[in-house]
Design a protein around this motif. Structure first.
Motif, PDB file in Angstrom:
ATOM      1  N   ARG A  18       0.656  -1.185  -0.221  1.00 30.95           N
ATOM      2  CA  ARG A  18       0.123  -0.208   0.194  1.00 30.95           C
ATOM      3  C   ARG A  18       1.030   1.558  -0.081  1.00 30.95           C
ATOM      4  NH1 ARG A  18      -3.178  -2.776   3.806  1.00 30.95           N
ATOM      5  NH2 ARG A  18      -1.857  -2.148   5.862  1.00 30.95           N
ATOM      6  N   ARG A  21       2.401   1.643  -3.178  1.00 31.56           N
ATOM      7  CA  ARG A  21       2.034   1.791  -4.365  1.00 31.56           C
ATOM      8  C   ARG A  21       0.835   3.314  -4.376  1.00 31.56           C
ATOM      9  NH1 ARG A  21      -3.528   1.842  -5.498  1.00 31.56           N
ATOM     10  NH2 ARG A  21      -3.871   0.814  -7.842  1.00 31.56           N
ATOM     11  N   LEU A  58       2.353  -4.455  -8.661  1.00 38.80           N
ATOM     12  CA  LEU A  58       2.254  -3.192  -9.068  1.00 38.80           C
ATOM     13  C   LEU A  58       2.145  -3.543 -10.980  1.00 38.80           C
ATOM     14  CD1 LEU A  58       4.226  -1.325  -6.351  1.00 38.80           C
ATOM     15  CD2 LEU A  58       1.013  -0.916  -6.822  1.00 38.80           C
ATOM     16  N   GLU A  61      -0.931  -3.690 -12.263  1.00 42.60           N
ATOM     17  CA  GLU A  61      -2.101  -2.747 -12.529  1.00 42.60           C
ATOM     18  C   GLU A  61      -1.255  -1.282 -13.406  1.00 42.60           C
ATOM     19  OE1 GLU A  61      -3.411  -1.258  -8.723  1.00 42.60           O
ATOM     20  OE2 GLU A  61      -2.626  -2.598  -8.147  1.00 42.60           O
ATOM     21  N   LEU A  63       1.473   0.279 -13.238  1.00 46.67           N
ATOM     22  CA  LEU A  63       1.828   1.372 -12.026  1.00 46.67           C
ATOM     23  C   LEU A  63       3.752   1.046 -11.921  1.00 46.67           C
ATOM     24  CD1 LEU A  63      -0.478   1.603  -9.474  1.00 46.67           C
ATOM     25  CD2 LEU A  63      -0.227   2.617 -11.263  1.00 46.67           C
ATOM     26  N   SER A 163      -8.646   0.778  -9.436  1.00 47.34           N
ATOM     27  CA  SER A 163      -6.950   0.768 -10.326  1.00 47.34           C
ATOM     28  C   SER A 163      -7.412   1.722 -10.610  1.00 47.34           C
ATOM     29  CB  SER A 163      -7.356  -0.957 -10.302  1.00 47.34           C
ATOM     30  OG  SER A 163      -5.377  -0.818 -11.062  1.00 47.34           O
ATOM     31  N   ARG A 167      -4.857   5.451 -11.698  1.00 48.92           N
ATOM     32  CA  ARG A 167      -3.766   5.945 -13.034  1.00 48.92           C
ATOM     33  C   ARG A 167      -3.838   6.961 -13.416  1.00 48.92           C
ATOM     34  NH1 ARG A 167      -4.199  -0.047 -16.089  1.00 48.92           N
ATOM     35  NH2 ARG A 167      -3.063   1.464 -17.107  1.00 48.92           N
TER      36      ARG A 167
END
Length: 223
Positions: A18, A21, A58, A61, A63, A163, A167
């Motif tokens: 967390r 992120r 990550l 996702e 990221l 999600s 972004r």
């Protein structure tokens, strides 16, 4: 003892996930920087093996970018990617908001009212020059949009939207400025359209809201 150690490591891993992120979304970890495991271990207090798992999550996702044997880096920020993320957010959020307006009950209305009130208070503070409220605004902005779609009936849809929303918000954090009264007006209009259950009107307003967000970020010249 081994089981206890695994439980502790999983707890540390969740916290580190967390934290990393959030730091990427907030722009603390800037686009393109190398994510060196030894440095991350010191900064976030997780083992190298746990950090590899986190960075792979990550990467799923988008990221983080995995570079094979060269390790990991924070995903780059580009105008094309911003537009792509905006299109995906609009697709997911439009579908979810249609479902919510059709099925939302009194509890749903209460969530929307409460979320909009908190958001509007923080937006008024930002307009008054309290720029330190930006991080709080990001949280309440998501909470409002999430409340609007919260009656869609699909946990998978809500998770995907969350999600993609992060972004999208990442670009606003990189732009490092608040959009002003126009975004506050958009949120008020979205709120009123939701209360009227105006599906066509709210999808049109949402489309303009997201598109103007893209234009604003690009106009700052920071992407």
């Amino acid at each position: 003892m081994a089981d206890d150690k695994q439980i502790v490591e999983e707890g540390v891993g969740d916290i580190a996930f967390r934290h990393i992120r959030d730091d990427i979304v907030a722009g603390i970890l800037q686009p393109g920087i190398k994510l060196k495991l030894d440095a991350l271990k010191t900064q976030y207090g997780a083992s190298v093996s746990t950090l590899r798992e986190i960075l792979n999550r990550l990467a799923s996702e988008h990221l983080v970018v995995a570079e094979g044997q060269r390790g990991f880096e924070v995903a780059p920020a580009t105008a094309d990617n911003l537009r792509e993320v905006a299109d995906l957010r609009l697709l997911l959020e439009s579908h979810a908001i249609r479902l919510s307006l059709q099925t939302g009950d009194l509890d749903w209305e209460g969530r929307v009212v409460a979320a909009h009130h908190k958001l509007s208070v923080v937006e008024a503070q930002l307009l008054a020059g309290e720029i330190d409220r930006t991080a709080q605004w990001v949280r309440y902005d998501f909470a409002f949009h999430n409340a609007l779609i919260s009656a869609c009936g699909s946990r998978t849809l809500l998770d995907l939207h969350a999600s993609v929303f992060d972004r999208f918000i990442r670009y606003h954090m990189l732009a490092a400025s608040f959009r002003g009264s126009a975004v506050m007006d958009d949120h008020r209009a979205l709120f009123e359209l939701a209360m009227r259950r105006d599906v066509g009107g709210i999808v049109d307003k949402l489309t303009g809201h997201i598109r103007s967000g893209v234009d604003y970020v690009l106009s700052t010249g920071r992407i």
